[in-house]
Design a protein around this motif. Structure first.
Motif, short mmCIF file in Angstrom:
data_model
loop_
_atom_site.label_atom_id
_atom_site.label_comp_id
_atom_site.label_asym_id
_atom_site.label_seq_id
_atom_site.Cartn_x
_atom_site.Cartn_y
_atom_site.Cartn_z
N LYS A 105 0.68 -1.15 -0.08
CA LYS A 105 -0.16 0.17 -0.14
C LYS A 105 0.79 0.85 -0.09
CE LYS A 105 -4.20 -1.34 2.10
NZ LYS A 105 -5.34 -1.22 2.50
N LYS A 106 0.44 2.38 -0.21
CA LYS A 106 1.17 3.97 -0.46
C LYS A 106 0.37 4.57 0.20
CE LYS A 106 3.10 3.84 -4.95
NZ LYS A 106 2.47 4.17 -6.28
N TYR A 148 -10.47 9.27 -5.90
CA TYR A 148 -9.81 8.31 -5.50
C TYR A 148 -11.24 8.03 -4.12
CZ TYR A 148 -5.44 9.00 -6.31
OH TYR A 148 -3.86 8.56 -6.62
N GLN A 149 -12.72 8.03 -4.83
CA GLN A 149 -13.79 7.92 -4.20
C GLN A 149 -13.85 7.07 -3.11
OE1 GLN A 149 -13.91 7.40 -7.78
NE2 GLN A 149 -14.54 8.97 -8.79
N ASN A 150 -13.72 5.44 -2.90
CA ASN A 150 -13.53 5.13 -2.11
C ASN A 150 -11.92 4.78 -1.39
OD1 ASN A 150 -15.33 4.08 -3.10
ND2 ASN A 150 -15.32 3.00 -4.64
N ILE A 205 5.52 5.34 1.64
CA ILE A 205 5.30 6.85 2.15
C ILE A 205 5.89 7.88 1.36
CG2 ILE A 205 5.68 7.96 3.92
CD1 ILE A 205 3.96 5.05 4.97
N LEU A 206 4.65 8.49 0.93
CA LEU A 206 5.07 9.43 0.31
C LEU A 206 5.07 11.02 0.78
CD1 LEU A 206 3.35 7.87 -3.36
CD2 LEU A 206 6.02 7.86 -2.45
N GLU A 207 5.87 11.81 0.70
CA GLU A 207 5.31 13.59 1.21
C GLU A 207 5.13 14.46 0.27
OE1 GLU A 207 7.92 13.30 4.48
OE2 GLU A 207 8.06 11.37 4.97
N HIS A 226 1.64 9.89 -9.38
CA HIS A 226 1.76 8.68 -8.80
C HIS A 226 0.55 8.56 -8.32
CE1 HIS A 226 5.44 10.33 -7.16
NE2 HIS A 226 5.55 8.88 -7.04
N LYS A 227 -0.41 6.78 -8.79
CA LYS A 227 -1.26 6.70 -9.50
C LYS A 227 -1.42 5.66 -8.15
CE LYS A 227 -2.88 8.88 -12.48
NZ LYS A 227 -3.32 10.33 -12.20
#
Length: 119
Positions: free
Chosen positions: A4-5, A77-79, A32-34, A48-49
């Protein structure tokens, strides 16, 4: 299961580090992206999808607030779980977060406040 991201968006380096640590202590395999502003995050998301979790601050430098970004993210990103992590506890901010469909988390950051949103 695929990795996961999470994208943590906050102009405070300390807050980003704290949220990063909370996530990685529980889920060491997450990426982890920041980003240090909502403007930077908007550009970042285009490259980044498949982001699984967003933590957004409200008040940051630039043109977009955390809630502005959340409204834009909701289109793609509805969900996906999006939380607003902020010291700005005005009712107007809480109500707008609710209307967008994101969770409100009051700073200071702690595992007890962040972890329930990750499961």
């Amino acid at each position: 299961m695929s990795q996961k991201k999470a994208l943590i968006v906050d102009d405070s380096t300390v807050t980003r580090l704290m949220i990063r640590k909370i996530i990685l202590d529980k889920f060491p395999n997450w990426e982890i992206l920041e980003a240090d502003s909502a403007d930077a995050a908007k550009t970042f998301v285009a490259d980044h999808k498949n982001i699984d979790f967003f933590s957004l601050d409200q008040n940051m430098p630039g043109n977009l607030s955390g809630l502005d970004l959340a409204e834009e993210l909701r289109k793609s990103y509805q969900n996906t779980k999006i939380i607003l992590v902020t010291a700005n506890i005005q009712d107007a901010i809480k109500n707008r977060a609710k209307s967008i469909g994101i969770d409100f988390v009051e700073k200071p950051v702690s595992p007890e406040k962040i972890l329930p949103h990750l499961d």
